[in-house]
Design an enzyme around this catalytic site. Structure first.
Site, PDB file in Angstrom:
ATOM      1  N   ILE A  16      96.528  77.109  56.893  1.00 24.64           N
ATOM      2  CA  ILE A  16      95.864  78.133  57.709  1.00 24.64           C
ATOM      3  C   ILE A  16      94.824  78.851  56.846  1.00 24.64           C
ATOM      4  O   ILE A  16      95.163  79.454  55.821  1.00 24.64           O
ATOM      5  CB  ILE A  16      96.883  79.167  58.254  1.00 24.64           C
ATOM      6  CG1 ILE A  16      97.987  78.466  59.051  1.00 24.64           C
ATOM      7  CG2 ILE A  16      96.181  80.228  59.100  1.00 24.64           C
ATOM      8  CD1 ILE A  16      99.150  79.372  59.438  1.00 24.64           C
ATOM      9  N   ASP A  70      87.581  81.172  48.899  1.00 18.83           N
ATOM     10  CA  ASP A  70      86.475  81.571  49.776  1.00 18.83           C
ATOM     11  C   ASP A  70      85.952  80.283  50.408  1.00 18.83           C
ATOM     12  O   ASP A  70      85.402  79.422  49.707  1.00 18.83           O
ATOM     13  CB  ASP A  70      85.390  82.255  48.927  1.00 18.83           C
ATOM     14  CG  ASP A  70      84.255  82.795  49.783  1.00 18.83           C
ATOM     15  OD1 ASP A  70      84.025  82.262  50.889  1.00 18.83           O
ATOM     16  OD2 ASP A  70      83.605  83.755  49.331  1.00 18.83           O
ATOM     17  N   TYR A 163      76.366  85.640  65.909  1.00 18.19           N
ATOM     18  CA  TYR A 163      77.822  85.388  65.954  1.00 18.19           C
ATOM     19  C   TYR A 163      78.111  84.368  67.058  1.00 18.19           C
ATOM     20  O   TYR A 163      78.854  83.406  66.838  1.00 18.19           O
ATOM     21  CB  TYR A 163      78.609  86.684  66.183  1.00 18.19           C
ATOM     22  CG  TYR A 163      80.103  86.427  66.311  1.00 18.19           C
ATOM     23  CD1 TYR A 163      80.848  86.003  65.212  1.00 18.19           C
ATOM     24  CD2 TYR A 163      80.757  86.568  67.539  1.00 18.19           C
ATOM     25  CE1 TYR A 163      82.210  85.728  65.332  1.00 18.19           C
ATOM     26  CE2 TYR A 163      82.114  86.301  67.665  1.00 18.19           C
ATOM     27  CZ  TYR A 163      82.830  85.884  66.555  1.00 18.19           C
ATOM     28  OH  TYR A 163      84.182  85.603  66.678  1.00 18.19           O
ATOM     29  N   LYS A 167      79.777  80.528  66.915  1.00 18.94           N
ATOM     30  CA  LYS A 167      80.956  80.083  67.673  1.00 18.94           C
ATOM     31  C   LYS A 167      80.581  78.973  68.662  1.00 18.94           C
ATOM     32  O   LYS A 167      81.419  78.132  68.976  1.00 18.94           O
ATOM     33  CB  LYS A 167      81.624  81.281  68.364  1.00 18.94           C
ATOM     34  CG  LYS A 167      82.310  82.232  67.364  1.00 18.94           C
ATOM     35  CD  LYS A 167      83.428  81.541  66.581  1.00 18.94           C
ATOM     36  CE  LYS A 167      84.200  82.469  65.679  1.00 18.94           C
ATOM     37  NZ  LYS A 167      85.324  81.815  64.973  1.00 18.94           N
ATOM     38  N   VAL A 196      90.776  90.504  70.810  1.00 17.48           N
ATOM     39  CA  VAL A 196      92.064  90.561  70.096  1.00 17.48           C
ATOM     40  C   VAL A 196      91.951  91.704  69.085  1.00 17.48           C
ATOM     41  O   VAL A 196      90.992  91.728  68.294  1.00 17.48           O
ATOM     42  CB  VAL A 196      92.348  89.261  69.310  1.00 17.48           C
ATOM     43  CG1 VAL A 196      93.782  89.267  68.777  1.00 17.48           C
ATOM     44  CG2 VAL A 196      92.077  88.022  70.143  1.00 17.48           C
TER      45      VAL A 196
HETATM   46  P1  NDP Z   1      90.472  89.471  60.788  1.00 13.46           P
HETATM   47  O1  NDP Z   1      89.281  90.147  60.208  1.00 13.46           O
HETATM   48  O2  NDP Z   1      91.683  90.268  61.028  1.00 13.46           O
HETATM   49  O3  NDP Z   1      90.852  88.184  59.940  1.00 13.46           O
HETATM   50  C1  NDP Z   1      89.855  87.329  59.429  1.00 13.46           C
HETATM   51  C2  NDP Z   1      90.457  86.444  58.361  1.00 13.46           C
HETATM   52  O4  NDP Z   1      89.447  85.546  57.879  1.00 13.46           O
HETATM   53  C3  NDP Z   1      90.955  87.244  57.175  1.00 13.46           C
HETATM   54  O5  NDP Z   1      92.184  86.716  56.743  1.00 13.46           O
HETATM   55  C4  NDP Z   1      89.881  87.003  56.110  1.00 13.46           C
HETATM   56  O6  NDP Z   1      90.479  87.003  54.827  1.00 13.46           O
HETATM   57  C5  NDP Z   1      89.454  85.577  56.466  1.00 13.46           C
HETATM   58  N1  NDP Z   1      88.148  85.261  55.919  1.00 13.46           N
HETATM   59  C6  NDP Z   1      86.965  85.829  56.205  1.00 13.46           C
HETATM   60  N2  NDP Z   1      85.994  85.288  55.451  1.00 13.46           N
HETATM   61  C7  NDP Z   1      86.597  84.358  54.651  1.00 13.46           C
HETATM   62  C8  NDP Z   1      86.140  83.482  53.651  1.00 13.46           C
HETATM   63  N3  NDP Z   1      84.844  83.440  53.297  1.00 13.46           N
HETATM   64  N4  NDP Z   1      87.023  82.659  53.030  1.00 13.46           N
HETATM   65  C9  NDP Z   1      88.337  82.699  53.382  1.00 13.46           C
HETATM   66  N5  NDP Z   1      88.837  83.509  54.323  1.00 13.46           N
HETATM   67  C10 NDP Z   1      87.972  84.335  54.955  1.00 13.46           C
HETATM   68  O7  NDP Z   1      89.939  88.845  62.180  1.00 13.46           O
HETATM   69  P2  NDP Z   1      90.637  87.900  63.265  1.00 13.46           P
HETATM   70  O8  NDP Z   1      92.030  87.590  62.915  1.00 13.46           O
HETATM   71  O9  NDP Z   1      90.332  88.498  64.561  1.00 13.46           O
HETATM   72  O10 NDP Z   1      89.729  86.594  63.110  1.00 13.46           O
HETATM   73  C11 NDP Z   1      90.238  85.296  62.948  1.00 13.46           C
HETATM   74  C12 NDP Z   1      89.351  84.332  63.701  1.00 13.46           C
HETATM   75  O11 NDP Z   1      89.418  84.605  65.087  1.00 13.46           O
HETATM   76  C13 NDP Z   1      87.874  84.386  63.336  1.00 13.46           C
HETATM   77  O12 NDP Z   1      87.357  83.073  63.273  1.00 13.46           O
HETATM   78  C14 NDP Z   1      87.263  85.140  64.509  1.00 13.46           C
HETATM   79  O13 NDP Z   1      85.906  84.820  64.696  1.00 13.46           O
HETATM   80  C15 NDP Z   1      88.126  84.634  65.642  1.00 13.46           C
HETATM   81  N6  NDP Z   1      88.159  85.435  66.852  1.00 13.46           N
HETATM   82  C16 NDP Z   1      88.547  86.744  66.831  1.00 13.46           C
HETATM   83  C17 NDP Z   1      88.586  87.464  68.005  1.00 13.46           C
HETATM   84  C18 NDP Z   1      88.944  88.919  68.047  1.00 13.46           C
HETATM   85  O14 NDP Z   1      88.656  89.578  69.060  1.00 13.46           O
HETATM   86  N7  NDP Z   1      89.568  89.471  67.022  1.00 13.46           N
HETATM   87  C19 NDP Z   1      88.267  86.846  69.281  1.00 13.46           C
HETATM   88  C20 NDP Z   1      87.844  85.473  69.188  1.00 13.46           C
HETATM   89  C21 NDP Z   1      87.830  84.808  68.021  1.00 13.46           C
HETATM   90  P3  NDP Z   1      89.832  87.623  53.489  1.00 13.46           P
HETATM   91  O15 NDP Z   1      88.928  88.753  53.890  1.00 13.46           O
HETATM   92  O16 NDP Z   1      91.020  88.045  52.685  1.00 13.46           O
HETATM   93  O17 NDP Z   1      89.106  86.475  52.860  1.00 13.46           O
HETATM   94  C1  8X3 Z   2      85.428  87.733  69.082  1.00 15.15           C
HETATM   95  C2  8X3 Z   2      85.389  88.157  70.505  1.00 15.15           C
HETATM   96  O1  8X3 Z   2      83.864  89.104  72.305  1.00 15.15           O
HETATM   97  O2  8X3 Z   2      83.965  90.271  70.170  1.00 15.15           O
HETATM   98  O3  8X3 Z   2      84.987  86.445  68.935  1.00 15.15           O
HETATM   99  O4  8X3 Z   2      82.811  88.185  70.348  1.00 15.15           O
HETATM  100  S1  8X3 Z   2      83.923  88.956  70.830  1.00 15.15           S
END
Ligand code: NDP
Ligand code: 8X3
Length: 262
Positions: A16, A70, A163, A167, A196
């Site tokens: 993951i 990263d 963004y 996606k 979320v």
């Molecule tokens: P969070 O910010 O809570 O989590 C994002 C995660 O991505 C963190 O663990 C961060 O870890 C990691 N991350 C970011 N950049 C890097 C990098 N360069 N290398 C490794 N890890 C990285 O956000 P979410 O859990 O919401 O996001 C998870 C996914 O879900 C994303 O792809 C987001 O676009 C997608 N998403 C989110 C939605 C929402 O509404 N929250 C809706 C739809 C999609 P660290 O900073 O420690 O590296």
């Molecule tokens: C995250 C959901 O609607 O903020 O991908 O773009 S939204």
């Protein structure tokens, strides 16, 4: 999902990305409940260590290996995967979750650094991981790639520009990979959530927590656990079932831009 000793995910090796927060973190916990072995990566290694301790406390038998990575760094991605010991190399399920948004500006006002960070993480990072891991899955004749896209990969909303583009690219990669793997037993799934509540908006607004809170005001958003449950469900279908794409909204969200707030 369940503390199911007979789960099909028992002893499966799940990688993951972005497991230090939000959806990735919740997914790690959900896969652990199913008895999976976990490879977790993120940049904040201390967060991963905390998660590892938490998982082991509730389920001591869980095998977890945390890696500071990263995903934007192609060389590091390659080295990390090449250097995994034999025990940890045979990845069954890759959850490409690491991702972020930066800014919510009109395109003409956008910050180029923000665009680069989103494209490098959401698109290129996901590609580096996939390119390095999928050939081994093909050789072994099994594997599942689960890409976390977004409703933003299906609909563009005002100021979402880059963004959303990142996606949309994830969606194209998910579809393309599924086409390219159609003659193999591998499966490819896209998971596309709406709102979320995670650290996502805090990151988008560069640490402005008050502005981030407003995103979820007046609506009950999804929880990271809701998405994790769906990911685990997709991963635990019988081998002949490939869930192609799942769009998940909170009940009062009807599209990327239509949210009923009270
Ligand atoms: P969070 O910010 O809570 O989590 C994002 C995660 O991505 C963190 O663990 C961060 O870890 C990691 N991350 C970011 N950049 C890097 C990098 N360069 N290398 C490794 N890890 C990285 O956000 P979410 O859990 O919401 O996001 C998870 C996914 O879900 C994303 O792809 C987001 O676009 C997608 N998403 C989110 C939605 C929402 O509404 N929250 C809706 C739809 C999609 P660290 O900073 O420690 O590296
Ligand atoms: C995250 C959901 O609607 O903020 O991908 O773009 S939204």
């Amino acid at each position: 999902m369940s503390d199911n000793a007979g789960s099909v995910l028992k002893t499966k090796l799940v990688f993951i990305t972005g497991a230090s927060s939000g959806i990735g973190r919740a997914s790690a916990t959900a896969f652990a409940v199913e008895g999976a072995r976990l490879l977790l990566c993120a940049r904040r290694i201390e967060r991963l260590r905390e998660l590892e301790a938490e998982i082991k406390k509730s389920k001591p038998s869980t095998e977890v290996h945390s890696i500071q990575l990263d995903v934007r760094d192609k060389t590091e991605v390659e080295k990390t995967i090449e250097n995994l010991s034999e025990d940890w190399k045979k990845i069954d399920i890759l959850v490409n979750n690491a991702g972020l948004s930066r800014g919510l500006d009109k395109l003409q006002d956008g910050l180029i650094e923000d665009w680069e960070e989103m494209i490098d993480t959401n698109v290129k990072g996901l590609l580096y991981m996939t390119r390095k891991i999928v050939p081994g899955m093909i050789e072994r004749g099994s594997g599942h790639i689960i890409n976390i896209g977004s409703i933003a990969g299906h609909e563009v909303y005002p100021r979402g520009n880059v963004y959303c583009a990142s996606k949309f690219a994830v969606d194209a990669i998910t579809q393309g990979l599924r086409l390219d793997l159609a003659d193999t037993p591998l499966r490819v799934t896209g998971i596309d959530p709406g709102l979320v509540e995670t650290e996502f908006s805090e990151v988008r607004f560069h640490g402005d927590t008050e502005r981030a809170k407003m995103v979820y005001k007046g609506i009950e958003p999804l929880k990271p656990e809701d998405i994790a449950e769906t990911i685990v469900w997709c991963a635990s279908r019988p081998p002949h079932v490939q869930i192609a794409d799942v769009i998940i909204f909170p009940t009062h969200q009807a599209s990327a831009a239509v949210v009923h707030r009270t």
